[in-house]
Design a protein around this motif. Structure first.
Motif, PDB file in Angstrom:
ATOM      1  N   ALA A  49     -19.381  -6.991   4.456  1.00  0.00           N
ATOM      2  CA  ALA A  49     -20.796  -6.610   4.405  1.00  0.00           C
ATOM      3  C   ALA A  49     -21.320  -6.284   5.795  1.00  0.00           C
ATOM      4  O   ALA A  49     -22.110  -5.349   5.977  1.00  0.00           O
ATOM      5  CB  ALA A  49     -21.624  -7.734   3.771  1.00  0.00           C
ATOM      6  N   ASN A 108     -20.266  -2.877   6.611  1.00  0.00           N
ATOM      7  CA  ASN A 108     -21.064  -1.912   5.848  1.00  0.00           C
ATOM      8  C   ASN A 108     -22.436  -1.717   6.473  1.00  0.00           C
ATOM      9  O   ASN A 108     -22.973  -0.598   6.505  1.00  0.00           O
ATOM     10  CB  ASN A 108     -21.227  -2.374   4.401  1.00  0.00           C
ATOM     11  CG  ASN A 108     -19.930  -2.339   3.606  1.00  0.00           C
ATOM     12  OD1 ASN A 108     -19.758  -3.070   2.649  1.00  0.00           O
ATOM     13  ND2 ASN A 108     -19.002  -1.461   4.015  1.00  0.00           N
ATOM     14  N   GLU A 109     -23.019  -2.807   6.965  1.00  0.00           N
ATOM     15  CA  GLU A 109     -24.335  -2.705   7.602  1.00  0.00           C
ATOM     16  C   GLU A 109     -24.285  -1.839   8.848  1.00  0.00           C
ATOM     17  O   GLU A 109     -25.281  -1.230   9.238  1.00  0.00           O
ATOM     18  CB  GLU A 109     -24.855  -4.106   7.963  1.00  0.00           C
ATOM     19  CG  GLU A 109     -25.134  -5.017   6.774  1.00  0.00           C
ATOM     20  CD  GLU A 109     -26.329  -4.568   5.955  1.00  0.00           C
ATOM     21  OE1 GLU A 109     -27.075  -3.682   6.429  1.00  0.00           O
ATOM     22  OE2 GLU A 109     -26.519  -5.090   4.849  1.00  0.00           O
ATOM     23  N   ARG A 122     -24.367  -0.429   0.897  1.00  0.00           N
ATOM     24  CA  ARG A 122     -24.875  -0.692   2.244  1.00  0.00           C
ATOM     25  C   ARG A 122     -24.597   0.486   3.176  1.00  0.00           C
ATOM     26  O   ARG A 122     -25.457   0.898   3.952  1.00  0.00           O
ATOM     27  CB  ARG A 122     -24.237  -1.982   2.797  1.00  0.00           C
ATOM     28  CG  ARG A 122     -24.706  -3.269   2.112  1.00  0.00           C
ATOM     29  CD  ARG A 122     -24.162  -4.477   2.842  1.00  0.00           C
ATOM     30  NE  ARG A 122     -24.665  -5.723   2.285  1.00  0.00           N
ATOM     31  CZ  ARG A 122     -24.073  -6.392   1.299  1.00  0.00           C
ATOM     32  NH1 ARG A 122     -22.944  -5.926   0.767  1.00  0.00           N
ATOM     33  NH2 ARG A 122     -24.595  -7.521   0.847  1.00  0.00           N
ATOM     34  N   LYS A 143     -27.526   2.964   4.851  1.00  0.00           N
ATOM     35  CA  LYS A 143     -27.616   3.151   6.306  1.00  0.00           C
ATOM     36  C   LYS A 143     -27.564   4.637   6.665  1.00  0.00           C
ATOM     37  O   LYS A 143     -28.370   5.122   7.464  1.00  0.00           O
ATOM     38  CB  LYS A 143     -26.497   2.402   7.016  1.00  0.00           C
ATOM     39  CG  LYS A 143     -26.611   2.480   8.553  1.00  0.00           C
ATOM     40  CD  LYS A 143     -25.559   1.679   9.234  1.00  0.00           C
ATOM     41  CE  LYS A 143     -25.787   1.514  10.726  1.00  0.00           C
ATOM     42  NZ  LYS A 143     -26.413   2.604  11.424  1.00  0.00           N
TER      43      LYS A 143
END
Length: 904
Positions: free
Chosen positions: A509, A512-513, A580, A584
């Motif tokens: 995660a 992904n951020e 995610r 973004k």
């Protein structure tokens, strides 16, 4: 066809002219596929072809190759030319051009030309040779103009189509890419995910080969194909034999080699195409709009023509003359130049877009471009650069790991399915190849190809110094974790506990951020003796780590999205990627997520609930192909004109469902086949050009319909009034026909006209009610000045008896033609004509020439041929006043109409 009533002919014409050779020639295959999938279409084959296919399916592969004069290394060079002379190109008959004489006949045989021909015949039988000559000239000019325009358009379409090529991987002693039309029986072809089947073939080798035969059978699920029949007694229907592949179907997953059995008209599809000669796609919004407008004009014609016949018949007593006059009125109310105007306008748009690196496969898609108010697009390569960089290779804890990169490299190197951008990015690390000595130290044992359900793929390799094989699996994180039981940590493997799983998800995660796309890599050893693997072997794997990819946004994306929004096009992102990463990237390009739906959310929603959700959400992630298709379908159901842009196998269903499917030349075959528009450059900026050109094209077509409908209605309305009070015909049938011909010729330049900027700001669609209101509003304005002309000729110039009817008719002929031609400039723009908005030079020249011809006919030496006479000088003083007053009143009414109803 001649035995059908004229009403039926008119209906058929308006419903079918857009499906003429110009459109159907290149795209009949897709339309035919959709018809064949309908259970009502017979799929019985000629006995000879069915027997040949069944025999090939049952035959031993080596014996089959011998009978075809080929071998597993492909055709020898010396065999190719004789085979090409014997079998010709790999094209079905519907895709081949018509001979020129057949094309000329198709251009002639519309109901308007048939009606004019009937009118010419009646004139000839009544010994009115001059009228017959004029009417025949009208038919010839109309037919030749359309023939020439369509020939030019087809030539341009062929040149554009040649820029987008579908190829097949062929083995002719060595591998090569060959355009599919050059395939021959006996060719050995190599197939992988995303390929179209280019001919009827027999499978020679296959690995997890799944084929979508929905185009042929209507079955939604792919069917698996094999090199050997599993049950040779199961069926004698070729479609049920699992060693045969059919032209037009496509590879969903897996890989295979196959030998071409038959090409062109000799294929299963070709045989059916010869029998199903009238199959068409469901009408697009463009076709439906034209049909609706056309029926509106037909209804007016069906009311007006009988009224004119009855009024003149009873008041004048000459029923034959009244009939000819009524037929002339009917012709005057029908836009006989509409096919030519539409064809030339769309063709001009296609050529313009080709200069912008946009290739139009189906011409009426140009109008849909302009009407589009929702664009659904994938993320990768559209919002982002068409190049992905391998940013990190880490273990499950996020620490750098060379083991992960090596495993990923072996997987990408040995997989033979569709190599995507992720594989390309991995294989750029050539240092891994040197370190591992891949070519000499490893050997491929088997592979389990990728599919969109599992979202992972595996290869199995052996190493000379080990007594075990190694299965390496690479794919989406959650799908890999679902088949893992252990995790690699340094040199040891640990059990995958719930706590460890939570930590792994936090690591991915965090990547992904940062906007990184994460792919998991897992592996397990297997027995050296095992040489055949399937999906069932993807279990009890050990998670090795992740490879993370950077997919940076394009610099042009943000301004492109802003421009599309300014032109009324909402952009929605539909992707199979992680939510995610998608969110973004969307924020980076200025597309703020307004509600985000996942594929798992969509699964639990009914159509009504999802239809409401797609209106408010603009980002959809973790989607399957079925999800994308469903979203597009529901957006269309909500009343939107939807475009879909995609280039993968998973995009094909949505591309076909959308009003306008958009793909790129580098896309897989099935995506290019389903698309209406092909971009040679994958950029949203190019789409904005397409949207504007679509609106420009539509605006020019709408001009013609508005002008023709309103001016012709006004003339007919004037005829009704004159017929009731004047003891002779206010204009002879020949006068009406000549006037109509001259007016139509002046419209030839409309496709090249300028369009005001404000008419390009918002999506434009057909609005039949608006056309009808426009016709009723502006048509009678010309009638006011027609009545003024009647009074002028009757009282000022004393043309008030049958002996002076020629003077009367000449006076109205000039006023009618000049006002009808001037209305082109008045109605083409809501602005003040000539001052605030000036027509393009070709249109200015054409209308000027036609107005000059209109004055010359009664004043020149040919007046008596047309039963006209010279007008007195005083007439032209009044003519100028009438024209100025007409322009002033029309401009004033335009302002009132625009304030009340708007202006499309």
């Amino acid at each position: 066809m001649n035995n059908k009533p004229n009403l039926t002919l008119l209906k058929e014409f308006f419903a079918s002219f857009l499906r003429s050779r110009h459109y159907a020639r290149h795209f009949r295959r897709l339309a035919l596929f959709e018809s064949l999938a309908d259970s009502s279409v017979s799929r019985e084959l000629p006995p000879t072809l069915a027997h040949t296919l069944v025999k090939a399916a049952l035959q031993d592969p080596d014996a089959l190759l011998t009978s075809l004069g080929t071998q597993r290394e492909g055709l020898h060079a010396e065999a190719i030319e004789p085979l090409r002379e014997r079998f010709g190109l790999n094209e079905v008959e519907h895709e081949q051009p018509l001979p020129w004489w057949m094309h000329l006949w198709h251009c002639y045989r519309n109901p308007f030309n048939l009606l004019l021909s009937l009118l010419a015949l009646i004139s000839w039988l009544t010994e009115d040779m001059k009228a017959a000559a004029v009417i025949l000239s009208m038919v010839i000019i109309s037919t030749l103009l359309r023939f020439w325009q369509e020939a030019q358009s087809n030539k341009a379409a062929d040149a554009l189509k040649a820029m987008v090529s579908n190829t097949a991987t062929v083995i002719r002693e060595q591998r090569q890419e060959l355009p599919i039309q050059y395939l021959l029986p006996g060719d050995i072809i190599v197939l992988s995910a995303g390929d179209m089947i280019p001919a009827d073939c027999r499978v020679l080798s296959a690995k997890d080969l799944f084929i979508s035969q929905a185009a042929m059978t209507g079955e939604s699920l792919p069917v698996e194909k094999f090199a050997q029949l599993r049950d040779s007694t199961s069926s004698i229907n070729p479609l049920d034999l699992d060693t045969l592949l059919f032209m037009g179907t496509n590879v969903v997953s897996g890989a295979a080699t196959a030998v071409v059995l038959s090409t062109g008209n000799s294929t299963y599809f070709g045989a059916l195409a010869l029998r199903v000669s009238a199959t068409d796609r469901e009408p697009t919004s463009f076709q439906a709009g034209v049909n609706t407008i056309s029926w509106l004009l037909i209804r007016f014609m069906l009311v007006m023509a009988p009224l004119v016949l009855l009024i003149n018949g009873f008041s004048k007593g000459d029923w034959m003359q009244a009939l000819l006059f009524a037929l002339s009125i009917a012709v005057g109310l029908t836009p006989e130049m509409l096919p030519m105007i539409v064809t030339s306008t769309l063709a001009k748009g296609a050529v313009f877009l080709s200069r912008k690196k946009v290739i139009v496969k189906r011409l009426d898609a140009i109008q849909n471009f302009g009407a589009m108010d929702v664009l659904c697009t994938d993320k990768t390569g559209t919002l982002t650069q068409d190049r992905i960089f391998l940013a990190r290779h880490v273990d499950a804890w996020g620490e750098a790991s060379d083991d992960v990169l090596q495993m990923a490299y072996l997987n990408s190197y040995y997989q033979t399915g569709l190599k995507n951008l992720l594989d390309v990015a991995v294989l750029e690390h050539v240092e891994v190849n040197r370190e591992l000595q891949v070519a000499t130290a490893f050997a491929k044992v088997d592979e389990v190809p990728f599919d969109f359900t599992r979202r992972r793929m595996s290869v199995v390799v052996s190493r000379q110094d080990l007594d075990q094989n190694l299965l390496i699996c690479k794919g989406a994180v959650e799908e890999i974790l679902a088949v893992c039981t252990r995790v690699r940590h340094g040199d040891t493997d640990e059990p995958l506990t719930a706590a460890l799983l939570q930590g792994i998800r936090e690591v991915t995660a965090s990547f992904n951020e940062e906007g990184l796309r994460v792919v998991a890599v897992a592996a397990r050893p297997t027995a050296r003796s095992q040489d055949n693997y399937g999906v069932g072997d993807e279990q009890q794997l050990t998670l090795i780590g992740y490879v993370a990819f950077l997919d940076p946004p394009k610099e042009s994306t943000a301004p492109a999205l802003k421009a599309l929004a300014a032109h009324g096009v909402a952009v929605k992102v539909l992707t199979g990627d992680n939510e995610r990463v998608t969110a973004k990237i969307c924020r980076e390009v200025g597309l703020e997520p307004q509600g985000l739906l996942l594929g798992s959310d969509i699964e639990g929603m009914g159509d009504q609930q999802l239809a409401a959700a797609v209106e408010t959400c603009n980002v959809f992630a973790r989607l399957t192909p079925a999800h994308k298709e469903r979203i597009v379908r529901l957006l269309k159901g909500n009343g939107h004109v939807v475009g879909f842009m995609g280039d993968g196998i998973n995009d094909a269903p949505a591309l076909r469902t959308a009003d306008i499917g958009i793909s790129v030349d580098s896309a897989v075959d099935i995506a290019k086949q389903a698309a209406d528009i092909i971009l040679l450059e994958k950029s949203l900026m190019v789409l904005e050009e397409g949207v504007l050109e679509g609106r420009r094209t539509f605006a020019n077509m709408l001009k013609y319909i508005k002008m023709t409908a309103s001016s012709n209605f006004g003339n007919v309305f004037s005829v009704l009034i004159a017929s009731a009070f004047i003891p002779f015909l206010p204009m002879l049938p020949m006068h009406l026909l000549v006037q109509n011909l001259l007016y139509d010729v002046s419209q030839i330049a409309i496709p090249f006209d300028n369009v005001d900027p404000e008419q390009l700001q918002a999506p434009q669609r057909w609005q039949p009610a608006d056309i009808g209101r426009f016709m009723l509003f502006f048509g009678p304005i010309s009638s006011i000045f027609d009545i003024g002309t009647f009074l002028l000729m009757w009282y000022v110039f004393k043309a008030n008896s049958a002996e002076h009817q020629t003077l009367f008719q000449s006076g109205w002929f000039v006023v009618g033609l000049l006002t009808q031609t001037l209305v082109v400039h008045l109605i083409r723009t809501p602005r003040v004509p000539f001052l605030q908005s000036r027509a393009a030079a070709p249109l200015m020249i054409m209308t000027g020439v036609i107005m000059a011809v209109g004055i010359f006919l009664p004043m020149g030496p040919f007046a008596h041929y047309f039963k006209l006479q010279a007008l007195p000088p005083l007439y032209f003083v009044f003519l100028m006043l009438i024209l100025l007053a007409y322009m002033g009143l029309t401009q004033a009414m335009k302002g009132f109409y625009r304030r009340r109803y708007g202006w499309q």
